[in-house]
Motif scaffolding. Structure first.
Motif, PDB file in Angstrom:
ATOM      1  N   TYR A  37       0.964  -1.268  -0.002  1.00 39.28           N
ATOM      2  CA  TYR A  37      -0.245  -0.151   0.209  1.00 39.28           C
ATOM      3  C   TYR A  37       0.844   1.240  -0.263  1.00 39.28           C
ATOM      4  CZ  TYR A  37      -2.647  -3.551   2.239  1.00 39.28           C
ATOM      5  OH  TYR A  37      -3.465  -4.831   2.504  1.00 39.28           O
ATOM      6  N   TYR A  80       0.774   5.387   0.858  1.00 38.16           N
ATOM      7  CA  TYR A  80       0.306   6.633   1.493  1.00 38.16           C
ATOM      8  C   TYR A  80       0.839   7.727   1.304  1.00 38.16           C
ATOM      9  CZ  TYR A  80      -3.206   3.423   3.694  1.00 38.16           C
ATOM     10  OH  TYR A  80      -4.271   2.487   3.980  1.00 38.16           O
ATOM     11  N   GLN A  96       1.601  11.432   3.335  1.00 34.43           N
ATOM     12  CA  GLN A  96       1.192  12.033   4.447  1.00 34.43           C
ATOM     13  C   GLN A  96       1.671  13.613   4.119  1.00 34.43           C
ATOM     14  OE1 GLN A  96       3.458  11.191   7.912  1.00 34.43           O
ATOM     15  NE2 GLN A  96       1.486  11.692   9.262  1.00 34.43           N
ATOM     16  N   LEU A 154      -2.944  11.595   6.267  1.00 38.47           N
ATOM     17  CA  LEU A 154      -2.792  10.358   5.607  1.00 38.47           C
ATOM     18  C   LEU A 154      -3.547   9.966   4.390  1.00 38.47           C
ATOM     19  CD1 LEU A 154      -1.086   8.044   8.232  1.00 38.47           C
ATOM     20  CD2 LEU A 154      -0.255   8.488   6.130  1.00 38.47           C
ATOM     21  N   PHE A 162      -4.632   7.506   1.355  1.00 38.31           N
ATOM     22  CA  PHE A 162      -4.362   6.255   0.619  1.00 38.31           C
ATOM     23  C   PHE A 162      -4.250   6.574  -0.909  1.00 38.31           C
ATOM     24  CE2 PHE A 162      -4.566   2.076  -0.496  1.00 38.31           C
ATOM     25  CZ  PHE A 162      -5.499   1.806  -1.822  1.00 38.31           C
ATOM     26  N   GLN A 192      -3.041   0.481  -3.943  1.00 41.00           N
ATOM     27  CA  GLN A 192      -2.468  -0.827  -3.390  1.00 41.00           C
ATOM     28  C   GLN A 192      -2.385  -1.912  -4.377  1.00 41.00           C
ATOM     29  OE1 GLN A 192      -6.022  -2.838  -1.566  1.00 41.00           O
ATOM     30  NE2 GLN A 192      -4.923  -4.606  -1.069  1.00 41.00           N
ATOM     31  N   ARG A 234      -5.120  -3.584  -6.788  1.00 41.24           N
ATOM     32  CA  ARG A 234      -6.232  -3.972  -6.090  1.00 41.24           C
ATOM     33  C   ARG A 234      -7.356  -2.860  -5.731  1.00 41.24           C
ATOM     34  NH1 ARG A 234      -6.893  -9.208  -3.940  1.00 41.24           N
ATOM     35  NH2 ARG A 234      -9.088  -8.364  -3.271  1.00 41.24           N
ATOM     36  N   ALA A 235      -6.784  -1.488  -5.330  1.00 45.67           N
ATOM     37  CA  ALA A 235      -7.311  -0.347  -5.041  1.00 45.67           C
ATOM     38  C   ALA A 235      -6.516   0.769  -5.296  1.00 45.67           C
ATOM     39  CB  ALA A 235      -7.986  -0.705  -3.726  1.00 45.67           C
ATOM     40  N   LEU A 274       5.616  13.520   2.971  1.00 51.57           N
ATOM     41  CA  LEU A 274       6.283  12.089   3.354  1.00 51.57           C
ATOM     42  C   LEU A 274       5.318  11.072   2.865  1.00 51.57           C
ATOM     43  CD1 LEU A 274       8.449  11.122   5.134  1.00 51.57           C
ATOM     44  CD2 LEU A 274       6.777  11.211   7.154  1.00 51.57           C
ATOM     45  N   PHE A 286       4.611   7.174   2.461  1.00 58.36           N
ATOM     46  CA  PHE A 286       4.667   5.753   3.210  1.00 58.36           C
ATOM     47  C   PHE A 286       4.282   4.583   2.281  1.00 58.36           C
ATOM     48  CE2 PHE A 286       6.239   6.951   7.308  1.00 58.36           C
ATOM     49  CZ  PHE A 286       5.430   7.964   7.508  1.00 58.36           C
ATOM     50  N   TYR A 346      -1.340  -3.499   9.029  1.00 53.09           N
ATOM     51  CA  TYR A 346      -0.151  -3.049   8.121  1.00 53.09           C
ATOM     52  C   TYR A 346       0.987  -2.739   8.644  1.00 53.09           C
ATOM     53  CZ  TYR A 346      -4.902  -2.679   5.484  1.00 53.09           C
ATOM     54  OH  TYR A 346      -5.850  -2.797   5.049  1.00 53.09           O
ATOM     55  N   PHE A 357       4.376  -0.510   8.313  1.00 52.54           N
ATOM     56  CA  PHE A 357       4.611   0.636   7.732  1.00 52.54           C
ATOM     57  C   PHE A 357       6.242   0.851   7.495  1.00 52.54           C
ATOM     58  CE2 PHE A 357       0.914   3.516   6.740  1.00 52.54           C
ATOM     59  CZ  PHE A 357       0.070   2.676   7.550  1.00 52.54           C
ATOM     60  N   TYR A 406      -2.453   3.529  15.471  1.00 58.55           N
ATOM     61  CA  TYR A 406      -0.922   3.503  15.302  1.00 58.55           C
ATOM     62  C   TYR A 406      -0.339   4.803  15.810  1.00 58.55           C
ATOM     63  CZ  TYR A 406      -1.511   0.014  11.478  1.00 58.55           C
ATOM     64  OH  TYR A 406      -1.804  -0.934  10.724  1.00 58.55           O
ATOM     65  N   LEU A 416       4.717   4.682  10.688  1.00 57.31           N
ATOM     66  CA  LEU A 416       3.792   4.395  11.666  1.00 57.31           C
ATOM     67  C   LEU A 416       3.813   3.159  12.422  1.00 57.31           C
ATOM     68  CD1 LEU A 416       2.455   6.565   9.844  1.00 57.31           C
ATOM     69  CD2 LEU A 416       0.362   5.693  10.534  1.00 57.31           C
ATOM     70  N   ASP A 443     -12.495  -3.157  -1.472  1.00 58.71           N
ATOM     71  CA  ASP A 443     -10.772  -2.929  -1.431  1.00 58.71           C
ATOM     72  C   ASP A 443     -10.345  -3.195  -0.018  1.00 58.71           C
ATOM     73  OD1 ASP A 443     -11.625   0.439  -1.663  1.00 58.71           O
ATOM     74  OD2 ASP A 443     -11.003  -0.400   0.151  1.00 58.71           O
ATOM     75  N   LEU A 474      -6.997   0.922   4.487  1.00 63.58           N
ATOM     76  CA  LEU A 474      -7.332   1.816   5.886  1.00 63.58           C
ATOM     77  C   LEU A 474      -7.600   3.393   5.502  1.00 63.58           C
ATOM     78  CD1 LEU A 474      -4.651   0.258   8.196  1.00 63.58           C
ATOM     79  CD2 LEU A 474      -7.178  -0.324   8.119  1.00 63.58           C
ATOM     80  N   PHE A 527      -7.477   6.778   7.594  1.00 63.35           N
ATOM     81  CA  PHE A 527      -7.016   7.355   8.881  1.00 63.35           C
ATOM     82  C   PHE A 527      -7.634   8.445   9.209  1.00 63.35           C
ATOM     83  CE2 PHE A 527      -3.241   4.732   9.851  1.00 63.35           C
ATOM     84  CZ  PHE A 527      -3.000   3.965   8.635  1.00 63.35           C
TER      85      PHE A 527
END
Lengths: 114, 115
Positions: free
Chosen positions: A33, A35, A37, A43, A45, A48, A55-56, A88, A90, A103, A105, B36, B44, B100, B103, B105
């Motif tokens: 995944y 992400y 930030q 954060l 998304f 994925q 997938r997403a 940032l 991730f 998950y 990170f 987290y 995280l 899907d 997550l 946040f």
């Protein structure tokens, strides 16, 4: 060390340029995944992958693309960079998509666009 | 759709006092819920999760969280805070009905524990 490796840790580049961020998932994890930030967006998304397939998709800009390779590492490509892309980034991994263990990170790549 | 709200940007407590970080969620189905923690210049780190079972979940570093379905909340708690608990805390949710597996946040809560 979480087991998720992201390189480089820091990246400074100019507007209009293209960069590639790399992620190696934790050993045995099949899903990756990405992400973003940032201070104003929190954060978010991006995208994925599971075992090489997308997938997403989340709030990923068309200037951004990603892929997961047969060895399961993933790359996030950011092009035509703008100042607002400074953030940032991730990477996280899990064994299965939606693994109930959550998950893991990486430490992130800090991108600064000047 | 799934979402998380952390109503407090900052929480300040004295060392030794109880610490609570609030989180409410919204999902269509049943939630997976996570907390987290992020220390400066770090990724995280997983603290705890709720999937099913007991509403009180115990996690790392003495943290616990209580799942309250009627209030759609998952507040993080620690009975006696330490200065080293100062960090950024994120609540996250996944809707089990979604196709899907991302997550979502919350915006994060900065916790400062003063000596």
């Amino acid at each position: 060390d979480s087991g998720v490796t992201q390189t480089p840790k820091h990246l400074i580049t100019a507007t209009g340029q293209r960069v590639t961020l790399r992620c190696s998932p934790r050993s045995g994890d099949l899903s990756v995944y990405w992400y973003q930030q940032s201070l104003d967006q929190g954060l978010q998304f991006l995208i994925q992958y599971y075992n090489g397939e997308e997938r997403a998709k989340g709030n990923i800009l068309e200037r951004f693309s990603a892929q997961q390779f047969p060895d399961l590492h993933s790359e996030l490509n950011l092009s035509s960079l703008e100042l607002g892309d400074s953030a940032l980034y991730f990477c996280a991994s899990s064994f299965m998509p939606g693994d109930s263990y959550g998950y893991t990170f990486g430490s992130g790549t800090r991108l600064t666009v000047v | 759709a799934q979402s998380v709200a952390q109503p407090e940007d900052q929480v300040n407590v004295a060392e030794g006092n109880p610490l609570t970080v609030k989180c409410t969620y919204s999902v269509s189905g049943n939630p997976y819920l996570f907390w987290y923690v992020q220390y400066p210049n770090r990724g995280l780190q997983f603290l705890l999760k709720y999937i099913t079972g007991d509403n009180l979940v115990k996690g790392s570093y003495g943290f616990e969280a209580e799942f309250n379905k009627s209030q759609t909340s998952f507040h993080l708690k620690k009975p006696s805070a330490l200065v080293s608990d100062s960090a950024l805390y994120f609540c996250a949710v996944r809707d089990l009905r979604s196709n899907d597996y991302k997550l979502s946040f919350g915006a994060g809560t900065t916790v400062t524990v003063r000596a």
